[in-house]
Scaffold this motif. Structure first.
Motif, PDB file in Angstrom:
ATOM      1  N   ALA A  68       0.831  -1.198   0.000  1.00  0.00           N
ATOM      2  CA  ALA A  68       0.000   0.000   0.000  1.00  0.00           C
ATOM      3  C   ALA A  68       0.871   1.256   0.000  1.00  0.00           C
ATOM      4  O   ALA A  68       0.479   2.281  -0.550  1.00  0.00           O
ATOM      5  N   ILE A  69       2.022   1.178   0.631  1.00  0.00           N
ATOM      6  CA  ILE A  69       3.008   2.256   0.571  1.00  0.00           C
ATOM      7  C   ILE A  69       4.144   1.747  -0.306  1.00  0.00           C
ATOM      8  O   ILE A  69       4.852   0.817   0.068  1.00  0.00           O
ATOM      9  N   PRO A  70       4.312   2.302  -1.496  1.00  0.00           N
ATOM     10  CA  PRO A  70       5.348   1.791  -2.394  1.00  0.00           C
ATOM     11  C   PRO A  70       6.740   2.101  -1.873  1.00  0.00           C
ATOM     12  O   PRO A  70       7.017   3.204  -1.426  1.00  0.00           O
ATOM     13  N   LEU A  71       7.591   1.095  -1.900  1.00  0.00           N
ATOM     14  CA  LEU A  71       8.972   1.272  -1.473  1.00  0.00           C
ATOM     15  C   LEU A  71       9.899   1.518  -2.658  1.00  0.00           C
ATOM     16  O   LEU A  71      11.072   1.770  -2.478  1.00  0.00           O
ATOM     17  N   THR A  72       9.352   1.437  -3.855  1.00  0.00           N
ATOM     18  CA  THR A  72      10.136   1.680  -5.062  1.00  0.00           C
ATOM     19  C   THR A  72       9.594   2.917  -5.762  1.00  0.00           C
ATOM     20  O   THR A  72       8.642   3.536  -5.308  1.00  0.00           O
ATOM     21  N   SER A  73      10.180   3.240  -6.900  1.00  0.00           N
ATOM     22  CA  SER A  73       9.699   4.397  -7.641  1.00  0.00           C
ATOM     23  C   SER A  73       8.400   4.103  -8.372  1.00  0.00           C
ATOM     24  O   SER A  73       7.707   5.009  -8.799  1.00  0.00           O
ATOM     25  N   SER A  74       8.048   2.823  -8.500  1.00  0.00           N
ATOM     26  CA  SER A  74       6.798   2.451  -9.145  1.00  0.00           C
ATOM     27  C   SER A  74       5.632   2.710  -8.195  1.00  0.00           C
ATOM     28  O   SER A  74       5.666   2.314  -7.032  1.00  0.00           O
ATOM     29  N   THR A  78       0.867  -4.495  -6.896  1.00  0.00           N
ATOM     30  CA  THR A  78      -0.011  -5.585  -7.299  1.00  0.00           C
ATOM     31  C   THR A  78       0.346  -6.844  -6.536  1.00  0.00           C
ATOM     32  O   THR A  78       1.318  -6.894  -5.804  1.00  0.00           O
ATOM     33  N   THR A  79      -0.439  -7.899  -6.778  1.00  0.00           N
ATOM     34  CA  THR A  79      -0.118  -9.214  -6.237  1.00  0.00           C
ATOM     35  C   THR A  79       0.422 -10.118  -7.330  1.00  0.00           C
ATOM     36  O   THR A  79       0.464 -11.321  -7.180  1.00  0.00           O
ATOM     37  N   ALA A  80       0.830  -9.528  -8.461  1.00  0.00           N
ATOM     38  CA  ALA A  80       1.357 -10.309  -9.572  1.00  0.00           C
ATOM     39  C   ALA A  80       2.700 -10.914  -9.196  1.00  0.00           C
ATOM     40  O   ALA A  80       3.423 -10.412  -8.340  1.00  0.00           O
ATOM     41  N   GLU A  81       3.028 -12.009  -9.864  1.00  0.00           N
ATOM     42  CA  GLU A  81       4.259 -12.733  -9.538  1.00  0.00           C
ATOM     43  C   GLU A  81       5.515 -11.915  -9.816  1.00  0.00           C
ATOM     44  O   GLU A  81       6.534 -12.104  -9.160  1.00  0.00           O
ATOM     45  N   GLU A  82       5.472 -11.001 -10.804  1.00  0.00           N
ATOM     46  CA  GLU A  82       6.673 -10.242 -11.133  1.00  0.00           C
ATOM     47  C   GLU A  82       6.948  -9.112 -10.143  1.00  0.00           C
ATOM     48  O   GLU A  82       8.014  -8.526 -10.147  1.00  0.00           O
ATOM     49  N   ASP A  83       6.005  -8.794  -9.287  1.00  0.00           N
ATOM     50  CA  ASP A  83       6.186  -7.750  -8.283  1.00  0.00           C
ATOM     51  C   ASP A  83       7.086  -8.292  -7.168  1.00  0.00           C
ATOM     52  O   ASP A  83       6.843  -9.385  -6.652  1.00  0.00           O
ATOM     53  N   PRO A  84       8.138  -7.565  -6.756  1.00  0.00           N
ATOM     54  CA  PRO A  84       9.033  -8.090  -5.717  1.00  0.00           C
ATOM     55  C   PRO A  84       8.363  -8.240  -4.355  1.00  0.00           C
ATOM     56  O   PRO A  84       8.838  -8.996  -3.523  1.00  0.00           O
ATOM     57  N   ARG A  85       7.257  -7.541  -4.100  1.00  0.00           N
ATOM     58  CA  ARG A  85       6.564  -7.680  -2.818  1.00  0.00           C
ATOM     59  C   ARG A  85       5.524  -8.800  -2.855  1.00  0.00           C
ATOM     60  O   ARG A  85       4.874  -9.071  -1.859  1.00  0.00           O
ATOM     61  N   ALA A  86       5.326  -9.441  -4.018  1.00  0.00           N
ATOM     62  CA  ALA A  86       4.270 -10.436  -4.180  1.00  0.00           C
ATOM     63  C   ALA A  86       4.343 -11.583  -3.176  1.00  0.00           C
ATOM     64  O   ALA A  86       3.298 -12.036  -2.714  1.00  0.00           O
ATOM     65  N   PRO A  87       5.510 -12.063  -2.785  1.00  0.00           N
ATOM     66  CA  PRO A  87       5.508 -13.155  -1.807  1.00  0.00           C
ATOM     67  C   PRO A  87       4.959 -12.744  -0.439  1.00  0.00           C
ATOM     68  O   PRO A  87       4.572 -13.592   0.347  1.00  0.00           O
ATOM     69  N   TYR A  88       4.908 -11.444  -0.155  1.00  0.00           N
ATOM     70  CA  TYR A  88       4.492 -10.986   1.169  1.00  0.00           C
ATOM     71  C   TYR A  88       3.056 -10.486   1.233  1.00  0.00           C
ATOM     72  O   TYR A  88       2.496 -10.381   2.309  1.00  0.00           O
ATOM     73  N   THR A  89       2.455 -10.152   0.096  1.00  0.00           N
ATOM     74  CA  THR A  89       1.136  -9.524   0.140  1.00  0.00           C
ATOM     75  C   THR A  89       0.046 -10.466   0.624  1.00  0.00           C
ATOM     76  O   THR A  89      -0.712 -10.120   1.533  1.00  0.00           O
ATOM     77  N   VAL A  90      -0.063 -11.630   0.042  1.00  0.00           N
ATOM     78  CA  VAL A  90      -1.139 -12.553   0.409  1.00  0.00           C
ATOM     79  C   VAL A  90      -0.941 -13.114   1.821  1.00  0.00           C
ATOM     80  O   VAL A  90      -1.900 -13.165   2.596  1.00  0.00           O
ATOM     81  N   PRO A  91       0.277 -13.526   2.228  1.00  0.00           N
ATOM     82  CA  PRO A  91       0.430 -13.961   3.621  1.00  0.00           C
ATOM     83  C   PRO A  91       0.137 -12.849   4.637  1.00  0.00           C
ATOM     84  O   PRO A  91      -0.463 -13.111   5.689  1.00  0.00           O
ATOM     85  N   THR A  92       0.543 -11.623   4.335  1.00  0.00           N
ATOM     86  CA  THR A  92       0.231 -10.511   5.228  1.00  0.00           C
ATOM     87  C   THR A  92      -1.268 -10.300   5.315  1.00  0.00           C
ATOM     88  O   THR A  92      -1.820 -10.059   6.393  1.00  0.00           O
TER      89      THR A  92
END
Length: 178
Positions: A68-74, A78-92
């Protein structure tokens, strides 16, 4: 803003709202919850402030791990697989949903024992956040099991029984003939 980010912001806001009085005035909180009016012990003050800090950190961490708070310039999270935060979104999302459900049951139990009416208000807020979290788990993730477009279960066992899709059957038969 989609429901997923709304849930993340709502979780963080509710946790921060609960933590502020615990951090600002632990004496007032202990006095309000105690049956007799007395000065709280240093241990009670320590535990009250510790709970306040825990809730505040939990709120900030849920915002960061859900994207919800972007840590990158993007600016797109999203919860897409290519997003580096994707492994953490659904478990969180699952952990915060379970937290809200458990806290809802706890606050309802305290309210049912005849304590303050504010426990019922807290139970309603926690239940609403748990319900939105469940909705996000089912619909707002890429791995959700229910289609956003049709509302059907996307697993292999989906069928049209007792209704038959005659147009689809005719289309498939026409393609096989060609």
């Amino acid at each position: 803003m989609d429901v997923y980010h709304g849930y993340s912001y709502g979780t963080a806001l509710w946790g921060a709202l609960q933590s502020l009085p615990l951090l600002a005035s632990p004496t007032m909180i202990v006095t309000l919850l105690s049956p007799e009016i007395r000065e709280p012990s240093p241990l009670e003050i320590y535990l009250t402030r510790g709970l306040g800090l825990t809730l505040l950190c939990f709120s900030i961490l849920s915002l960061l791990l859900t994207g919800a708070i972007p840590l990158t310039s993007s600016l797109r999270a999203t919860t897409a697989e290519e997003d580096p935060r994707a492994p953490y979104t659904v478990p969180t999302l699952g952990i915060t949903m379970a937290y809200h459900a458990a806290t809802m049951m706890l606050t309802y139990a305290f309210g049912a024992k005849g304590h303050s009416f504010t426990y019922y208000i807290a139970a309603i807020v926690e239940g609403a956040l748990a319900a939105v979290g469940l909705w996000c788990m089912l619909f707002a993730t890429n791995n959700g099991r229910i289609s956003r477009k049709t509302g059907a279960d996307t697993t292999k066992g989906t069928s049209g029984f007792p209704f038959e899709n005659k147009e689809h059957t005719e289309r498939v038969a026409t393609k096989k003939e060609l």
